[in-house]
Design a protein around this motif. Structure first.
Motif, mmCIF file in Angstrom:
data_model
loop_
_atom_site.group_PDB
_atom_site.id
_atom_site.type_symbol
_atom_site.label_atom_id
_atom_site.label_comp_id
_atom_site.label_asym_id
_atom_site.label_seq_id
_atom_site.Cartn_x
_atom_site.Cartn_y
_atom_site.Cartn_z
ATOM 1 N N GLU A 19 0.838 -1.218 0.000
ATOM 2 C CA GLU A 19 0.000 0.000 0.000
ATOM 3 C C GLU A 19 0.867 1.260 0.000
ATOM 4 O O GLU A 19 0.557 2.247 -0.684
ATOM 5 C CB GLU A 19 -0.933 -0.009 1.217
ATOM 6 C CG GLU A 19 -2.082 -0.989 1.048
ATOM 7 C CD GLU A 19 -2.821 -1.298 2.351
ATOM 8 O OE1 GLU A 19 -3.992 -1.690 2.255
ATOM 9 O OE2 GLU A 19 -2.234 -1.174 3.441
ATOM 10 N N ALA A 20 1.960 1.214 0.737
ATOM 11 C CA ALA A 20 2.867 2.366 0.768
ATOM 12 C C ALA A 20 3.465 2.601 -0.617
ATOM 13 O O ALA A 20 3.589 3.750 -1.071
ATOM 14 C CB ALA A 20 3.983 2.135 1.790
ATOM 15 N N ALA A 24 2.809 6.104 -2.350
ATOM 16 C CA ALA A 24 3.972 6.967 -2.618
ATOM 17 C C ALA A 24 4.238 7.048 -4.123
ATOM 18 O O ALA A 24 4.572 8.126 -4.643
ATOM 19 C CB ALA A 24 5.201 6.426 -1.893
ATOM 20 N N GLY A 25 4.064 5.928 -4.821
ATOM 21 C CA GLY A 25 4.276 5.930 -6.270
ATOM 22 C C GLY A 25 3.255 6.809 -6.978
ATOM 23 O O GLY A 25 3.587 7.568 -7.896
ATOM 24 N N LEU A 48 9.187 2.832 5.546
ATOM 25 C CA LEU A 48 10.097 3.940 5.197
ATOM 26 C C LEU A 48 10.944 3.598 3.975
ATOM 27 O O LEU A 48 11.062 4.396 3.042
ATOM 28 C CB LEU A 48 11.009 4.283 6.382
ATOM 29 C CG LEU A 48 10.375 5.107 7.513
ATOM 30 C CD1 LEU A 48 11.298 5.146 8.724
ATOM 31 C CD2 LEU A 48 10.057 6.529 7.046
ATOM 32 N N ALA A 49 11.531 2.412 3.975
ATOM 33 C CA ALA A 49 12.432 2.047 2.871
ATOM 34 C C ALA A 49 11.664 1.970 1.557
ATOM 35 O O ALA A 49 12.122 2.481 0.521
ATOM 36 C CB ALA A 49 13.121 0.720 3.177
ATOM 37 N N THR A 50 10.497 1.355 1.601
ATOM 38 C CA THR A 50 9.654 1.238 0.405
ATOM 39 C C THR A 50 9.273 2.622 -0.121
ATOM 40 O O THR A 50 9.293 2.876 -1.333
ATOM 41 C CB THR A 50 8.353 0.476 0.755
ATOM 42 O OG1 THR A 50 8.717 -0.795 1.263
ATOM 43 C CG2 THR A 50 7.438 0.322 -0.436
ATOM 44 N N THR A 51 8.923 3.510 0.796
ATOM 45 C CA THR A 51 8.496 4.855 0.400
ATOM 46 C C THR A 51 9.666 5.640 -0.182
ATOM 47 O O THR A 51 9.526 6.317 -1.210
ATOM 48 C CB THR A 51 7.874 5.583 1.612
ATOM 49 O OG1 THR A 51 6.804 4.785 2.110
ATOM 50 C CG2 THR A 51 7.347 6.957 1.227
ATOM 51 N N LEU A 84 17.537 5.965 11.241
ATOM 52 C CA LEU A 84 16.778 6.730 10.234
ATOM 53 C C LEU A 84 17.719 7.283 9.169
ATOM 54 O O LEU A 84 17.454 7.169 7.968
ATOM 55 C CB LEU A 84 16.005 7.878 10.902
ATOM 56 C CG LEU A 84 14.918 7.460 11.896
ATOM 57 C CD1 LEU A 84 14.242 8.696 12.498
ATOM 58 C CD2 LEU A 84 13.887 6.556 11.244
ATOM 59 N N GLN A 85 18.838 7.840 9.622
ATOM 60 C CA GLN A 85 19.834 8.372 8.675
ATOM 61 C C GLN A 85 20.330 7.280 7.737
ATOM 62 O O GLN A 85 20.531 7.515 6.548
ATOM 63 C CB GLN A 85 21.049 8.908 9.441
ATOM 64 C CG GLN A 85 20.851 10.249 10.065
ATOM 65 C CD GLN A 85 22.122 10.646 10.796
ATOM 66 O OE1 GLN A 85 22.675 9.875 11.577
ATOM 67 N NE2 GLN A 85 22.585 11.857 10.554
ATOM 68 N N ASP A 86 20.534 6.114 8.306
ATOM 69 C CA ASP A 86 21.052 4.983 7.537
ATOM 70 C C ASP A 86 20.125 4.641 6.365
ATOM 71 O O ASP A 86 20.566 4.264 5.281
ATOM 72 C CB ASP A 86 21.183 3.790 8.502
ATOM 73 C CG ASP A 86 21.711 2.541 7.842
ATOM 74 O OD1 ASP A 86 22.662 2.654 7.047
ATOM 75 O OD2 ASP A 86 21.172 1.454 8.100
ATOM 76 N N LEU A 87 18.820 4.813 6.591
ATOM 77 C CA LEU A 87 17.846 4.528 5.516
ATOM 78 C C LEU A 87 17.806 5.640 4.477
ATOM 79 O O LEU A 87 17.349 5.436 3.361
ATOM 80 C CB LEU A 87 16.433 4.411 6.107
ATOM 81 C CG LEU A 87 16.031 3.129 6.806
ATOM 82 C CD1 LEU A 87 14.587 3.262 7.291
ATOM 83 C CD2 LEU A 87 16.152 1.938 5.881
ATOM 84 N N GLY A 88 18.227 6.832 4.883
ATOM 85 C CA GLY A 88 18.117 7.986 3.979
ATOM 86 C C GLY A 88 16.980 8.912 4.368
ATOM 87 O O GLY A 88 16.610 9.819 3.620
#
Ligand code: PGA
Length: 250
Positions: A19-20, A24-25, A48-51, A84-88
């Motif tokens: 769904e994310a 987001a897409g 978060l990563a998917t988004t 969080l930073q690590d994910l971007g």
């Protein structure tokens, strides 16, 4: 410095990764190239990563909804600023009234989180807001400016560009009962004066309104001089609705 409008979605505890990705897409296609307004999506940690992946190559920013103030340690269930930073991830919502009311977060804890976010170069979206009882008792501005002062304690002028404030009256969140533009404007002006009073550049800091923002009320809110954007819950979960909110006209 003119304040750029910011339209932020707080997805709360909603959405599978599929769904994310779809949400987001869909938004990336519709509003991903906006430059005159900022667009922020706040998925749950698990999405978060998917988004981030779904908005790659666009101007859309991804925010977490919370974090711990420590970098690591024995804090079962928590997520740190470095994670969080690590994910971007570059932004984090802090002090949302649901965190304050349901999870017992205090001004003191929220201030530690704000300080930690800034120390890790994350933008803190600090939420404040009064309950209905507090409003009825005529305490709105005292409560809200008290939360602002406590939340921003120790923040320096150099860090101010990494602060976004969100005024979210508790009685308007998820209730369909939106503050009138006049009610919101009054509090936003009080918040800005308070920030200036702290010696911070209040005129440069975006103050978002949150609480039942919808496609049909965003324009009136955004027409107010001290309302710089919206933090949107329910209506941020639909591509069409959030697109209309991003594309507000005033
Ligand atoms: P709502 O939520 O738009 O569903 O009222 C806003 C928020 O809690 O940020």
């Amino acid at each position: 410095m003119a304040r750029k409008p910011i339209l932020a979605g707080n997805w709360k505890m909603h959405g599978s990764t599929a769904e994310a990705k779809a949400l987001a897409g869909g938004l990336a296609a519709k509003v991903g190239q906006q430059t005159d307004r900022g667009v922020i999506l706040g998925p749950p940690f698990t999405a978060l990563a998917t988004t981030l992946d779904a908005v790659k190559g666009t101007n859309i920013i991804v925010s977490a909804q919370n974090m711990h103030f420590e970098e690591k340690g024995a804090f079962t269930g928590e997520v740190s600023p470095t994670m969080l930073q690590d994910l971007g991830v570059t932004h984090v919502i802090l002090g949302h009234s649901e965190r304050r009311e349901i999870f017992g977060e205090t001004d003191e804890l929220i201030n530690k989180k704000v300080a930690s976010a800034l120390a890790h170069d994350l933008t803190a979206i600090l939420c404040v807001g009064e309950t209905l009882d507090q409003r009825d008792a005529g305490k709105t501005n005292d409560v809200v400016t008290g939360q602002v002062k406590a939340g921003l304690q120790g923040v320096t002028t150099a860090q101010a560009p990494k602060i976004i404030l969100a005024y979210e009256p508790v009685w308007a969140i998820g209730t369909g009962r939106v503050a009138t533009p006049e009610q919101a404007q009054d509090v936003h002006a009080a918040i800005r004066a308070c920030v200036n009073g702290l010696g911070l550049p209040g005129d440069d800091i975006a103050i978002l309104y949150g609480g039942s923002v919808k496609p049909d009320n965003v324009d009136g809110l955004m027409a107010c001089p001290d309302i710089d954007g919206a933090l949107v819950g329910g209506a941020s979960l639909k591509v069409e609705d959030f697109t209309r909110i991003v594309e507000f006209q005033s």
